[in-house]
Design a protein around this motif. Sequence first.
Motif, PDB file in Angstrom:
ATOM      1  N   ALA A 148       0.829  -1.206   0.000  1.00 58.48           N
ATOM      2  CA  ALA A 148       0.000   0.000   0.000  1.00 58.48           C
ATOM      3  C   ALA A 148       0.861   1.252   0.000  1.00 58.48           C
ATOM      4  O   ALA A 148       0.570   2.227  -0.724  1.00 58.48           O
ATOM      5  CB  ALA A 148      -0.934  -0.009   1.207  1.00 58.48           C
ATOM      6  N   ALA A 149       1.937   1.253   0.787  1.00 54.78           N
ATOM      7  CA  ALA A 149       2.809   2.427   0.848  1.00 54.78           C
ATOM      8  C   ALA A 149       3.478   2.674  -0.491  1.00 54.78           C
ATOM      9  O   ALA A 149       3.589   3.820  -0.950  1.00 54.78           O
ATOM     10  CB  ALA A 149       3.853   2.231   1.942  1.00 54.78           C
ATOM     11  N   ALA A 170      -5.253  -4.740  -6.091  1.00 54.42           N
ATOM     12  CA  ALA A 170      -4.757  -5.601  -7.158  1.00 54.42           C
ATOM     13  C   ALA A 170      -3.286  -5.949  -6.961  1.00 54.42           C
ATOM     14  O   ALA A 170      -2.857  -7.085  -7.174  1.00 54.42           O
ATOM     15  CB  ALA A 170      -4.975  -4.924  -8.511  1.00 54.42           C
ATOM     16  N   SER A 171      -2.487  -4.967  -6.524  1.00 49.82           N
ATOM     17  CA  SER A 171      -1.066  -5.212  -6.321  1.00 49.82           C
ATOM     18  C   SER A 171      -0.819  -6.159  -5.157  1.00 49.82           C
ATOM     19  O   SER A 171       0.082  -7.007  -5.204  1.00 49.82           O
ATOM     20  CB  SER A 171      -0.324  -3.896  -6.088  1.00 49.82           C
ATOM     21  OG  SER A 171      -0.308  -3.108  -7.271  1.00 49.82           O
ATOM     22  N   ALA A 172      -1.622  -6.033  -4.104  1.00 52.09           N
ATOM     23  CA  ALA A 172      -1.451  -6.885  -2.930  1.00 52.09           C
ATOM     24  C   ALA A 172      -1.787  -8.342  -3.229  1.00 52.09           C
ATOM     25  O   ALA A 172      -1.397  -9.238  -2.476  1.00 52.09           O
ATOM     26  CB  ALA A 172      -2.303  -6.375  -1.782  1.00 52.09           C
ATOM     27  N   ALA A 173      -2.499  -8.587  -4.327  1.00 52.49           N
ATOM     28  CA  ALA A 173      -2.809  -9.963  -4.722  1.00 52.49           C
ATOM     29  C   ALA A 173      -1.607 -10.663  -5.358  1.00 52.49           C
ATOM     30  O   ALA A 173      -1.615 -11.876  -5.533  1.00 52.49           O
ATOM     31  CB  ALA A 173      -3.986  -9.969  -5.700  1.00 52.49           C
ATOM     32  N   THR A 174      -0.569  -9.912  -5.704  1.00 48.61           N
ATOM     33  CA  THR A 174       0.653 -10.501  -6.253  1.00 48.61           C
ATOM     34  C   THR A 174       1.377 -11.245  -5.133  1.00 48.61           C
ATOM     35  O   THR A 174       1.586 -10.684  -4.058  1.00 48.61           O
ATOM     36  CB  THR A 174       1.574  -9.413  -6.822  1.00 48.61           C
ATOM     37  OG1 THR A 174       0.819  -8.571  -7.695  1.00 48.61           O
ATOM     38  CG2 THR A 174       2.740 -10.027  -7.587  1.00 48.61           C
ATOM     39  N   PRO A 175       1.762 -12.511  -5.341  1.00 46.43           N
ATOM     40  CA  PRO A 175       2.418 -13.267  -4.272  1.00 46.43           C
ATOM     41  C   PRO A 175       3.648 -12.564  -3.729  1.00 46.43           C
ATOM     42  O   PRO A 175       4.428 -11.972  -4.487  1.00 46.43           O
ATOM     43  CB  PRO A 175       2.785 -14.591  -4.957  1.00 46.43           C
ATOM     44  CG  PRO A 175       1.806 -14.721  -6.075  1.00 46.43           C
ATOM     45  CD  PRO A 175       1.552 -13.323  -6.558  1.00 46.43           C
TER      46      PRO A 175
END
Length: 262
Positions: A148-149, A170-175
């Motif tokens: 998030a940062a 969407a980015s946080a779903a990247t492993p």
Amino acid sequence: MPQFAVDGAELTYDDEGPRDPEGVPLVFIHGWTANRHRWDHQMEHFAAGHRVIRLDLRGHGDSTGIGARAIADLAGDVMALLDHLEVDRFIPIGHSMGGMIAQTIALTHPERVERMVLVNSISRMAYSRGRGLLMAASTRVPFKLFVAANIQRAFAPGHPRHEIKEYIRASAATPREVVMTLYDAMRAFDVLDRVGEIRVPTLMVHGYHDIQLPVHQMLRMAKGYPDAVIRIIDAGHELPVEKPKELTAALDWFLSGPPSRP
């Protein structure tokens, strides 16, 4: 959504637009923790008159797989997909890490690259002090907070908060393994001393407010290119979604054939 298997990964991609035997396909390559939908505006615009290909890099978006340890590994995935699609010459258009992939392709397969576009990208990774501190703290904070940062900093001030929240999701779903391994890959990326070998016309489009990869880093890269033109847009690091119309207009101008420099 078509998929292509390569080296333990299933790459999801889109392949749209007319198959003109005289045309040169556009290949859009997204950046770190992003996905192919960063290019939605450009895809819709250019598919009317060009063959347009975009993909989710391994471990991103709808693609599976981990294991890429270097930018060259991701470039190999892109080339494997294009070989599968029987694409010979093409125009790589890369955002951020995608621009690093594009430069790697231009250096390793110069005979395949017609011209190139780099969006908010550089040839040698050099983090700002703020981002360096953020990355150093990455092992000490929750993964989602770390993502998030990074995403929050990527947008210029004033961008709608609800859109930023969606990109964070969407980015946080990247492993995590993919995110951190490719951070190391970007940190190791350095072709600055070789960019003089890239002799195709190259457009560099950068956000004026980019604090992830500041403009001055792009300008240092541009000095080494034999045939480069620059466009600066009032945006941050996420130019394809912050100012999609302006980016598309710059691409239109460049693809229509600006004069080549000697």
